[in-house]
Write an enzyme that holds these catalytic residues in place. Structure first.
Site, PDB file in Angstrom:
ATOM      1  N   ASN A  42       0.839  -1.193   0.000  1.00 42.20           N
ATOM      2  CA  ASN A  42       0.000   0.000   0.000  1.00 42.20           C
ATOM      3  C   ASN A  42       0.881   1.253   0.000  1.00 42.20           C
ATOM      4  O   ASN A  42       1.944   1.284   0.637  1.00 42.20           O
ATOM      5  CB  ASN A  42      -1.026  -0.008   1.128  1.00 42.20           C
ATOM      6  CG  ASN A  42      -0.476  -0.327   2.503  1.00 42.20           C
ATOM      7  OD1 ASN A  42       0.611  -0.869   2.645  1.00 42.20           O
ATOM      8  ND2 ASN A  42      -1.228   0.009   3.529  1.00 42.20           N
ATOM      9  N   GLU A  44       0.354   5.291   0.568  1.00 33.90           N
ATOM     10  CA  GLU A  44      -0.596   6.310   1.015  1.00 33.90           C
ATOM     11  C   GLU A  44      -0.184   7.696   0.525  1.00 33.90           C
ATOM     12  O   GLU A  44       0.896   7.877  -0.060  1.00 33.90           O
ATOM     13  CB  GLU A  44      -0.708   6.237   2.543  1.00 33.90           C
ATOM     14  CG  GLU A  44      -1.270   4.884   2.980  1.00 33.90           C
ATOM     15  CD  GLU A  44      -1.533   4.777   4.476  1.00 33.90           C
ATOM     16  OE1 GLU A  44      -1.028   5.609   5.246  1.00 33.90           O
ATOM     17  OE2 GLU A  44      -2.257   3.833   4.853  1.00 33.90           O
ATOM     18  N   CYS A  53      -4.168   0.541  -2.410  1.00 35.75           N
ATOM     19  CA  CYS A  53      -3.968  -0.693  -1.645  1.00 35.75           C
ATOM     20  C   CYS A  53      -2.871  -1.550  -2.259  1.00 35.75           C
ATOM     21  O   CYS A  53      -2.535  -1.425  -3.447  1.00 35.75           O
ATOM     22  CB  CYS A  53      -5.253  -1.510  -1.621  1.00 35.75           C
ATOM     23  SG  CYS A  53      -6.607  -0.765  -0.698  1.00 35.75           S
ATOM     24  N   GLU A  55      -2.997  -4.732  -3.003  1.00 30.23           N
ATOM     25  CA  GLU A  55      -3.476  -5.643  -4.058  1.00 30.23           C
ATOM     26  C   GLU A  55      -3.577  -4.928  -5.398  1.00 30.23           C
ATOM     27  O   GLU A  55      -3.229  -5.470  -6.447  1.00 30.23           O
ATOM     28  CB  GLU A  55      -4.858  -6.196  -3.696  1.00 30.23           C
ATOM     29  CG  GLU A  55      -4.923  -6.933  -2.383  1.00 30.23           C
ATOM     30  CD  GLU A  55      -5.350  -6.022  -1.230  1.00 30.23           C
ATOM     31  OE1 GLU A  55      -4.733  -4.949  -1.055  1.00 30.23           O
ATOM     32  OE2 GLU A  55      -6.288  -6.390  -0.515  1.00 30.23           O
ATOM     33  N   CYS A  86     -10.131  -5.184   0.383  1.00 32.78           N
ATOM     34  CA  CYS A  86     -11.254  -4.242   0.412  1.00 32.78           C
ATOM     35  C   CYS A  86     -12.130  -4.434  -0.829  1.00 32.78           C
ATOM     36  O   CYS A  86     -11.760  -5.121  -1.790  1.00 32.78           O
ATOM     37  CB  CYS A  86     -10.746  -2.804   0.502  1.00 32.78           C
ATOM     38  SG  CYS A  86     -10.203  -2.110  -1.071  1.00 32.78           S
ATOM     39  N   CYS A  89     -10.588  -3.451  -4.253  1.00 38.40           N
ATOM     40  CA  CYS A  89      -9.606  -4.423  -4.746  1.00 38.40           C
ATOM     41  C   CYS A  89     -10.308  -5.665  -5.285  1.00 38.40           C
ATOM     42  O   CYS A  89      -9.918  -6.209  -6.328  1.00 38.40           O
ATOM     43  CB  CYS A  89      -8.627  -4.791  -3.642  1.00 38.40           C
ATOM     44  SG  CYS A  89      -7.498  -3.442  -3.216  1.00 38.40           S
TER      45      CYS A  89
END
Ligand code: THU
Length: 130
Positions: A42, A44, A53, A55, A86, A89
């Site tokens: 991930n 940010e 994310c 993935e 999530c 994803c």
């Protein structure tokens, strides 16, 4: 590659995560049918909505390298709960690999094996547009 090796690869990405805001690193590893693997973490951003994310990082790396077929994904976090992908994803993965095997790990190394179809039943994909 074994399931455990793919999970290990996902864990190895935790140190690459850029998570100054959540302090919640996530690692991912996406396996192609020919054995190639693409990793992600991930990343940010100060504009929180621009975070990506682990993935999806792995997925866009793979697709941008010409890959569109995927056999399995491993995702790992350091938390006490399994690091479930999530919704965004799940949706992005469904586009390319609705039958994906998904390995979901937690901080102590334990992992569960499931499928994207189980995580995203009745998903909306390319066929839905016909
Ligand atoms: N995160 C992922 O990398 N993958 C998921 O499927 C769930 C959430 C990240 C996003 C954010 O950087 C942090 O975990 C906390 O939400």
């Amino acid at each position: 590659m074994t399931d455990q090796a793919l999970v290990d690869l996902a864990f190895s990405m935790l140190e690459r995560s850029y998570v100054p805001y959540s302090r919640f690193p996530v690692g991912a590893a996406l396996l192609c049918p020919d054995g190639a693997a693409f990793t992600g973490c991930n990343v940010e951003n100060a504009a929180y909505g621009s975070c990506i994310c682990a993935e999806r990082t792995a997925l866009v790396k793979a697709v941008s390298e010409g890959r569109r077929q995927f056999a399995a994904l491993a995702v790992a976090g350091r938390g006490g709960d399994y690091c479930w992908p999530c919704g965004a994803c799940r949706q992005m993965l469904y586009e390319f690999a609705p039958d994906l095997t998904v390995l979901v790990a937690r901080g102590d190394g334990a992992y569960v094996k499931t499928t994207l179809r189980e995580l995203l039943p009745h998903g909306f994909g390319p066929a839905s547009l016909k």
